[in-house]
Design a protein around this motif. Sequence first.
Motif, PDB file in Angstrom:
ATOM      1  N   TYR A 112      57.305  -4.466   5.496  1.00  0.00           N
ATOM      2  CA  TYR A 112      57.176  -4.185   6.927  1.00  0.00           C
ATOM      3  C   TYR A 112      58.554  -4.074   7.573  1.00  0.00           C
ATOM      4  O   TYR A 112      59.547  -4.570   7.038  1.00  0.00           O
ATOM      5  N   ARG A 113      58.575  -3.417   8.711  1.00  0.00           N
ATOM      6  CA  ARG A 113      59.791  -3.324   9.530  1.00  0.00           C
ATOM      7  C   ARG A 113      59.386  -3.194  10.981  1.00  0.00           C
ATOM      8  O   ARG A 113      58.448  -2.466  11.317  1.00  0.00           O
ATOM      9  N   ILE A 114      60.113  -3.880  11.849  1.00  0.00           N
ATOM     10  CA  ILE A 114      59.864  -3.777  13.284  1.00  0.00           C
ATOM     11  C   ILE A 114      61.142  -4.128  14.036  1.00  0.00           C
ATOM     12  O   ILE A 114      61.870  -5.052  13.652  1.00  0.00           O
ATOM     13  N   ASP A 115      61.462  -3.372  15.072  1.00  0.00           N
ATOM     14  CA  ASP A 115      62.492  -3.745  16.037  1.00  0.00           C
ATOM     15  C   ASP A 115      61.777  -4.386  17.216  1.00  0.00           C
ATOM     16  O   ASP A 115      60.889  -3.762  17.816  1.00  0.00           O
ATOM     17  N   ALA A 116      62.142  -5.621  17.546  1.00  0.00           N
ATOM     18  CA  ALA A 116      61.408  -6.360  18.562  1.00  0.00           C
ATOM     19  C   ALA A 116      62.353  -7.085  19.501  1.00  0.00           C
ATOM     20  O   ALA A 116      63.560  -7.196  19.244  1.00  0.00           O
ATOM     21  N   ASN A 117      61.776  -7.584  20.581  1.00  0.00           N
ATOM     22  CA  ASN A 117      62.513  -8.311  21.613  1.00  0.00           C
ATOM     23  C   ASN A 117      61.977  -9.747  21.663  1.00  0.00           C
ATOM     24  O   ASN A 117      61.092 -10.060  22.445  1.00  0.00           O
ATOM     25  N   LEU A 152      49.490 -11.038   9.299  1.00  0.00           N
ATOM     26  CA  LEU A 152      50.449 -11.019   8.208  1.00  0.00           C
ATOM     27  C   LEU A 152      50.950 -12.432   7.918  1.00  0.00           C
ATOM     28  O   LEU A 152      51.305 -13.169   8.855  1.00  0.00           O
ATOM     29  N   ALA A 153      50.998 -12.803   6.654  1.00  0.00           N
ATOM     30  CA  ALA A 153      51.631 -14.041   6.223  1.00  0.00           C
ATOM     31  C   ALA A 153      52.950 -13.653   5.565  1.00  0.00           C
ATOM     32  O   ALA A 153      52.982 -13.146   4.437  1.00  0.00           O
ATOM     33  N   SER A 154      54.037 -13.851   6.286  1.00  0.00           N
ATOM     34  CA  SER A 154      55.334 -13.366   5.826  1.00  0.00           C
ATOM     35  C   SER A 154      55.830 -14.175   4.633  1.00  0.00           C
ATOM     36  O   SER A 154      55.896 -15.399   4.672  1.00  0.00           O
ATOM     37  N   GLN A 155      56.182 -13.485   3.562  1.00  0.00           N
ATOM     38  CA  GLN A 155      56.730 -14.121   2.368  1.00  0.00           C
ATOM     39  C   GLN A 155      58.259 -14.062   2.349  1.00  0.00           C
ATOM     40  O   GLN A 155      58.903 -14.918   1.765  1.00  0.00           O
ATOM     41  N   LEU A 156      58.800 -13.040   2.950  1.00  0.00           N
ATOM     42  CA  LEU A 156      60.246 -12.830   2.990  1.00  0.00           C
ATOM     43  C   LEU A 156      60.566 -12.102   4.285  1.00  0.00           C
ATOM     44  O   LEU A 156      59.899 -11.132   4.636  1.00  0.00           O
ATOM     45  N   VAL A 157      61.588 -12.581   5.003  1.00  0.00           N
ATOM     46  CA  VAL A 157      61.935 -11.925   6.262  1.00  0.00           C
ATOM     47  C   VAL A 157      63.450 -11.929   6.447  1.00  0.00           C
ATOM     48  O   VAL A 157      64.123 -12.922   6.175  1.00  0.00           O
ATOM     49  N   LEU A 158      63.979 -10.796   6.853  1.00  0.00           N
ATOM     50  CA  LEU A 158      65.375 -10.658   7.252  1.00  0.00           C
ATOM     51  C   LEU A 158      65.408 -10.373   8.737  1.00  0.00           C
ATOM     52  O   LEU A 158      64.583  -9.619   9.248  1.00  0.00           O
ATOM     53  N   ASP A 159      66.361 -10.948   9.449  1.00  0.00           N
ATOM     54  CA  ASP A 159      66.528 -10.644  10.868  1.00  0.00           C
ATOM     55  C   ASP A 159      67.902 -10.009  11.064  1.00  0.00           C
ATOM     56  O   ASP A 159      68.926 -10.596  10.736  1.00  0.00           O
ATOM     57  N   LEU A 160      67.884  -8.783  11.554  1.00  0.00           N
ATOM     58  CA  LEU A 160      69.096  -7.984  11.677  1.00  0.00           C
ATOM     59  C   LEU A 160      69.297  -7.571  13.128  1.00  0.00           C
ATOM     60  O   LEU A 160      68.540  -6.748  13.649  1.00  0.00           O
ATOM     61  N   PRO A 161      70.297  -8.146  13.822  1.00  0.00           N
ATOM     62  CA  PRO A 161      70.533  -7.752  15.223  1.00  0.00           C
ATOM     63  C   PRO A 161      70.792  -6.250  15.335  1.00  0.00           C
ATOM     64  O   PRO A 161      71.485  -5.658  14.511  1.00  0.00           O
ATOM     65  N   GLN A 162      70.209  -5.646  16.375  1.00  0.00           N
ATOM     66  CA  GLN A 162      70.376  -4.224  16.665  1.00  0.00           C
ATOM     67  C   GLN A 162      71.109  -4.071  18.004  1.00  0.00           C
ATOM     68  O   GLN A 162      71.229  -5.033  18.767  1.00  0.00           O
ATOM     69  N   VAL A 185      58.657  -8.815   3.341  1.00  0.00           N
ATOM     70  CA  VAL A 185      57.435  -8.685   2.560  1.00  0.00           C
ATOM     71  C   VAL A 185      56.418  -9.683   3.090  1.00  0.00           C
ATOM     72  O   VAL A 185      56.771 -10.807   3.447  1.00  0.00           O
ATOM     73  N   ALA A 186      55.150  -9.253   3.152  1.00  0.00           N
ATOM     74  CA  ALA A 186      54.100 -10.127   3.675  1.00  0.00           C
ATOM     75  C   ALA A 186      52.777  -9.833   2.996  1.00  0.00           C
ATOM     76  O   ALA A 186      52.584  -8.760   2.401  1.00  0.00           O
TER      77      ALA A 186
END
Length: 220
Positions: A112-117, A152-162, A185-186
């Motif tokens: 998955y990928r999402i840009d969020a606030n 979604l049950a997140s298994q792996l997450v990266l947080d990348l500032p935009q 990955v989730a």
Amino acid sequence: MTTAPVQPTTALHLAQLTLEARSRDVHRDLKDATRLHHTVQALFPDALGTTPRAATHTLYRVEREQTGATLLIQSTLPINRNALPAGYARQVDHRDLAPLLHWITEGRLVRYRIDANPIKTVPVPGQRGKRVPVAGDEALAWWQRQAAKAGLASQLVLDLPQPDVLATRGEAKRIRLRAIRFEGVATVTDPDALRTAITSGIGQGRAYGLGLLSLAPYRP
């Protein structure tokens, strides 16, 4: 107000625009999210009521790479590519996302990928709570809560500032939204909730290029 679950047969379209780096319109849009919002909305019919973005569930995201920028536009109506400013995109590709909605079932492993606030509400004496952006561990915790609500049950997450999203509301009010990209990955836990989250978006700033949840099968 609750959002009705999206059924697998719901029409959903994705347009991928490879933006022309030499276009002045592109440069202006990438600096001002309000202008980009207007450019995106101009790709749909005029007679969509008082909330045209919501009428087509339009979401979009800018993908910036060293080789240039790509604009992803997701909606329940296909875009009218002829309404783009001249020379705006070098290439426009289309994809029908209905098969993806149908493919989603409990237990699927997805990328998955999402840009969020990410935000939180802090109390203000004598007033309504104030929404403030969060980062770091607070932002990750925010996403974990949102992902759970989205099935979604997140298994792996990266947080990348935009880059911050800069926009205007009305003629004077400037808006600055902190944007963080979450990707990983989730496991799908609630297919109906996930279809709704994909179609309707997640979080604040959906009119300004945030909240589009992109999904793909996970292949190790």
